[in-house]
Design a protein around this motif. Sequence first.
Motif, PDB file in Angstrom:
ATOM      1  N   UNK A 302      -6.607  -4.210 -13.940  1.00  0.00           N
ATOM      2  CA  UNK A 302      -6.661  -2.776 -14.208  1.00  0.00           C
ATOM      3  C   UNK A 302      -6.950  -1.914 -12.997  1.00  0.00           C
ATOM      4  N   UNK A 303      -7.052  -2.511 -11.812  1.00  0.00           N
ATOM      5  CA  UNK A 303      -7.360  -1.752 -10.599  1.00  0.00           C
ATOM      6  C   UNK A 303      -6.151  -1.732  -9.681  1.00  0.00           C
ATOM      7  N   UNK A 304      -5.923  -0.601  -9.043  1.00  0.00           N
ATOM      8  CA  UNK A 304      -4.819  -0.474  -8.104  1.00  0.00           C
ATOM      9  C   UNK A 304      -5.269  -0.942  -6.732  1.00  0.00           C
ATOM     10  N   UNK A 305      -4.606  -1.968  -6.209  1.00  0.00           N
ATOM     11  CA  UNK A 305      -4.957  -2.500  -4.893  1.00  0.00           C
ATOM     12  C   UNK A 305      -3.683  -2.667  -4.073  1.00  0.00           C
ATOM     13  N   UNK A 306      -3.852  -2.603  -2.756  1.00  0.00           N
ATOM     14  CA  UNK A 306      -2.703  -2.783  -1.879  1.00  0.00           C
ATOM     15  C   UNK A 306      -2.757  -1.839  -0.700  1.00  0.00           C
ATOM     16  N   UNK A 307      -1.617  -1.731  -0.007  1.00  0.00           N
ATOM     17  CA  UNK A 307      -1.532  -0.902   1.188  1.00  0.00           C
ATOM     18  C   UNK A 307      -0.243  -0.089   1.158  1.00  0.00           C
ATOM     19  N   UNK A 308      -0.325   1.081   1.768  1.00  0.00           N
ATOM     20  CA  UNK A 308       0.827   1.980   1.816  1.00  0.00           C
ATOM     21  C   UNK A 308       0.902   2.600   3.208  1.00  0.00           C
ATOM     22  N   UNK A 309       2.092   2.684   3.750  1.00  0.00           N
ATOM     23  CA  UNK A 309       2.291   3.347   5.039  1.00  0.00           C
ATOM     24  C   UNK A 309       2.968   4.689   4.798  1.00  0.00           C
ATOM     25  N   UNK A 310       2.319   5.754   5.251  1.00  0.00           N
ATOM     26  CA  UNK A 310       2.858   7.092   5.047  1.00  0.00           C
ATOM     27  C   UNK A 310       3.015   7.799   6.393  1.00  0.00           C
ATOM     28  N   UNK A 311       3.854   8.825   6.384  1.00  0.00           N
ATOM     29  CA  UNK A 311       4.085   9.626   7.591  1.00  0.00           C
ATOM     30  C   UNK A 311       3.816  11.089   7.265  1.00  0.00           C
ATOM     31  N   UNK A 312       3.037  11.745   8.137  1.00  0.00           N
ATOM     32  CA  UNK A 312       2.750  13.170   8.009  1.00  0.00           C
ATOM     33  C   UNK A 312       3.379  13.902   9.186  1.00  0.00           C
ATOM     34  N   UNK A 313       3.828  15.138   8.988  1.00  0.00           N
ATOM     35  CA  UNK A 313       4.373  15.915  10.108  1.00  0.00           C
ATOM     36  C   UNK A 313       3.259  16.313  11.070  1.00  0.00           C
ATOM     37  N   UNK A 314       3.558  16.288  12.361  1.00  0.00           N
ATOM     38  CA  UNK A 314       2.572  16.666  13.362  1.00  0.00           C
ATOM     39  C   UNK A 314       1.818  15.457  13.903  1.00  0.00           C
TER      40      UNK A 314
END
Length: 358
Positions: A302-314
């Motif tokens: 019931x728990x969300x686990x893991x990794x995510x790679x995101x990109x932000x402007x700047x």
Amino acid sequence: MITTTGLTKIYRSGHSRGREVTALDGVDLHVREGEVFGVVGRSGAGKSSLIRCVNLLERPTSGTVTVAGQDLTALAGRGRRAGKELRRARSSIGMVFQHFNLLSSRTVKDNVELPLEILGVPGAERSRRALELLDLVGLADKAKAYPAQLSGGQKQRVGIARALAGDPKVLLSDEATSALDPETTRSILQLLRDLNQQLGLTILLITHEMEVVKTICDSAALMRNGRIVESGTVDELLATEGSQLARELYPVGGAASGSDRTVLDVTFNGSGTGDRPVISQLSRTYNIDVSILGAAMDTVEGRRVGRMRIELPGRYEDNVVPVGFLREQGLHVESVTVDLPESVPGQQRERLAKEDAK
């Protein structure tokens, strides 16, 4: 429940000037009572030597192995009385093998009875215990069958039942699912987790499959070249900056679209965020476009686990506030060095790289 201290295993050839191979190089390991602990690593890392030294199937070259408060290494090779005590201590340790190791000439029930037969348990009691265990692993209707009549998953269930025959406190699993298909692997892992919870078993398993660790392990250790390079609870590892094991459990990739971008690896360790859409909230709150470059996520109990790679402007200094927002949500955030896309021409890539380094 299981502790190894300075555990070393050196294999030597029979020749006087033979080559030495160090399979274990000072391994310190601690497995708590009632947990499922996974040791993961590639072939040749020393995993099999470790698990065979835990129950003294292999005699360590040096170091100590303590199981349930008893130093097994102190009993090894110290006369007939000590040998008898070692055999008694081993009866509290069950072992599940990769290739089942069932006797083809014996029925399923007789295979489960074998350890009890060696211990001198009377026939009626052996039969009763074997039938109880076969029912526990879901094979009550296969008691009179022979191994050749069973599927791979059924054979492994027989192996697990046999390992439980002596009512052990500890169960060792040596790549128990690596010879099985994915669906059967899931069923065997669920069985091991059920046994862990129902019987209070402490389980130490070795594997090269990250999916096994993700599915049932409370804690894990990463082995390389005969050493433990990282260990801890899975939650702790996910929250540890630069954790190699977290990266291998949940690998993410994705290159930045340019040098004027901030790339972040965001780790979800199952606490704080719940099911809230944190990335969506980040975008709305700060009115910024968030690109998801890659993700490896699971829902565990019931728990969300893991990794995510995101990109932000700047650049990163322009995104201090959004990064702070993510951290306030209980997420671990790590800045990733910008990788320039291959589509950018060579001279432009060189110029951008120099600009990014300033």
